[in-house]
Design a protein around this motif. Structure first.
Motif, PDB file in Angstrom:
ATOM      1  N   UNK A 138       0.801  -1.209   0.000  1.00 38.84           N
ATOM      2  CA  UNK A 138       0.000   0.000   0.000  1.00 38.84           C
ATOM      3  C   UNK A 138       0.839   1.266   0.000  1.00 38.84           C
ATOM      4  N   UNK A 139       2.154   1.100   0.188  1.00 41.36           N
ATOM      5  CA  UNK A 139       3.021   2.272   0.238  1.00 41.36           C
ATOM      6  C   UNK A 139       3.198   2.913  -1.135  1.00 41.36           C
ATOM      7  N   UNK A 140       3.391   4.216  -1.155  1.00 38.51           N
ATOM      8  CA  UNK A 140       3.576   4.923  -2.416  1.00 38.51           C
ATOM      9  C   UNK A 140       5.004   4.767  -2.914  1.00 38.51           C
ATOM     10  N   UNK A 141       5.154   4.775  -4.223  1.00 32.33           N
ATOM     11  CA  UNK A 141       6.485   4.690  -4.804  1.00 32.33           C
ATOM     12  C   UNK A 141       7.249   5.983  -4.542  1.00 32.33           C
ATOM     13  N   UNK A 142       8.495   5.832  -4.120  1.00 33.11           N
ATOM     14  CA  UNK A 142       9.317   7.004  -3.827  1.00 33.11           C
ATOM     15  C   UNK A 142      10.401   7.152  -4.883  1.00 33.11           C
ATOM     16  N   UNK A 143      10.948   8.369  -4.957  1.00 28.32           N
ATOM     17  CA  UNK A 143      12.080   8.597  -5.849  1.00 28.32           C
ATOM     18  C   UNK A 143      13.299   7.868  -5.297  1.00 28.32           C
ATOM     19  N   UNK A 144      14.230   7.534  -6.173  1.00 29.02           N
ATOM     20  CA  UNK A 144      15.441   6.844  -5.744  1.00 29.02           C
ATOM     21  C   UNK A 144      16.345   7.833  -5.025  1.00 29.02           C
ATOM     22  N   UNK A 145      16.608   7.562  -3.747  1.00 34.32           N
ATOM     23  CA  UNK A 145      17.448   8.458  -2.956  1.00 34.32           C
ATOM     24  C   UNK A 145      18.915   8.138  -3.223  1.00 34.32           C
ATOM     25  N   UNK A 146      19.586   9.041  -3.915  1.00 32.08           N
ATOM     26  CA  UNK A 146      20.976   8.821  -4.312  1.00 32.08           C
ATOM     27  C   UNK A 146      21.735  10.136  -4.227  1.00 32.08           C
ATOM     28  N   UNK A 147      22.689  10.227  -3.285  1.00 36.13           N
ATOM     29  CA  UNK A 147      23.480  11.442  -3.145  1.00 36.13           C
ATOM     30  C   UNK A 147      24.532  11.507  -4.252  1.00 36.13           C
ATOM     31  N   UNK A 148      25.141  12.678  -4.397  1.00 38.38           N
ATOM     32  CA  UNK A 148      26.170  12.846  -5.427  1.00 38.38           C
ATOM     33  C   UNK A 148      27.359  11.907  -5.194  1.00 38.38           C
ATOM     34  N   UNK A 149      27.795  11.801  -3.941  1.00 38.92           N
ATOM     35  CA  UNK A 149      28.934  10.934  -3.618  1.00 38.92           C
ATOM     36  C   UNK A 149      28.595   9.468  -3.907  1.00 38.92           C
ATOM     37  N   UNK A 150      27.391   9.051  -3.541  1.00 37.34           N
ATOM     38  CA  UNK A 150      26.970   7.669  -3.781  1.00 37.34           C
ATOM     39  C   UNK A 150      26.885   7.363  -5.272  1.00 37.34           C
ATOM     40  N   UNK A 151      26.363   8.312  -6.035  1.00 37.84           N
ATOM     41  CA  UNK A 151      26.217   8.091  -7.480  1.00 37.84           C
ATOM     42  C   UNK A 151      27.579   8.016  -8.167  1.00 37.84           C
ATOM     43  N   UNK A 152      28.533   8.829  -7.725  1.00 36.13           N
ATOM     44  CA  UNK A 152      29.874   8.799  -8.316  1.00 36.13           C
ATOM     45  C   UNK A 152      30.558   7.459  -8.028  1.00 36.13           C
TER      46      UNK A 152
END
Length: 287
Positions: A125-139
């Motif tokens: 039942x939970x709503x879909x959330x955006x992918x939480x990704x910081x700049x450091x994590x993405x790099x």
């Protein structure tokens, strides 16, 4: 003509898996090509070139069906492209096989986490959330996954998908769509690196075009499947697939004999089947 049909079917099958589970185009297609006797260098170069077209078709399909987190794509493509280009250019001198068991062990553990999270802690039942990704994590994630993709014959999806899914509230379909869409940039960079280091002569254009055509046909079907399949079922499918694909590397690394390895595979396949059965039954009960 018969061989071209086989290559087209390989491309279709590989893209169907990759587009619906967010991983394994390279692993699936390279395994099947090597089984047919294609040389590793030729297989790698041809597959990466085919991926430029198949990932473009897959990305367009996922965008059309609303399966993409654009912010996460923008964060991943630059570090991923850099990692892929470096990995492809220095493939011959880098110990890709040496680090593969450690990456597989990490992914195996992540696969277990993803499977159990969607099996026991998933809230439909939970709503879909955006992918939480910081700049450091993405790099960090982009560099490692892009590098592994080029040096290990596949790795963008197997690494990026479970890492993103391990984040709280991550949407399965948007994770799969985001990974597949961003892979277009990684495929271009890896292909450029391979062409510089290996040359055009390693590419068999007939095989490559056949792989492309099969992948293009499968791309919209896979994006549609991600859209209609329940998120809990996708999570269990992805988690089990991560476990199954990575256990082979660990078995080879630890030199486990045939009987024991067969027992391990049997247990994992049965366990995965029971997990899928439990997920479907549990969801229907609580609906």
């Amino acid at each position: 003509m018969r061989k071209l049909m086989i290559f087209a079917m390989i491309g279709f099958f590989a893209q169907l898996i990759d587009g619906s589970l967010g991983m394994a185009y390279g692993v699936t297609s390279s395994s099947l090509l090597l089984t047919l006797g294609v040389a590793p260098a030729a297989a790698s170069a041809s597959i990466h070139l085919a991926e430029v077209v198949t990932t473009a078709a897959s990305g367009v399909s996922h965008v059309k069906f609303g399966n993409v987190d654009r912010s996460a794509v923008y964060k991943l493509i630059i570090p991923g492209s850099v990692g892929a280009f470096i990995g492809a250019c220095f493939l011959s001198s880098l110990p890709g096989d040496a680090v593969k068991p450690f990456i597989s062990l990490f992914l195996f553990i992540l696969g277990i986490y993803v499977l159990f999270r969607f099996l026991f802690k998933f809230n439909p039942s939970g709503q879909e959330k955006s992918i939480e990704l910081t700049r450091k994590q993405s790099i960090a994630l982009g560099l490692v996954a892009g590098f592994a993709d080029a040096t290990g014959g596949g790795g963008w999806g197997p690494i990026t998908t479970p890492v993103l899914l391990s984040k709280k509230g991550a949407s399965v379909r948007k994770t799969v769509g985001t990974v597949d869409t961003s892979e277009f940039a990684i495929a271009i960079s890896a292909t450029a690196g391979f062409l510089i280091s290996l040359g055009w002569e390693e590419v068999n254009w007939t095989w490559t075009i056949a792989l492309m055509l099969g992948g293009i046909a499968a791309a919209p079907i896979a994006a549609w499947l991600v859209r209609i399949l329940p998120a809990y079922l996708l999570g269990v499918l992805v988690g089990g697939f991560i476990i199954i694909t990575n256990v082979r590397t660990l078995i080879l690394f630890w030199s486990i004999n045939g009987i024991c390895s067969a027992a391990i595979y049997t247990i994992l396949w049965i366990g995965w089947g029971l997990a899928i059965f439990y997920a479907v039954r549990h969801h229907r009960k609580n609906r």
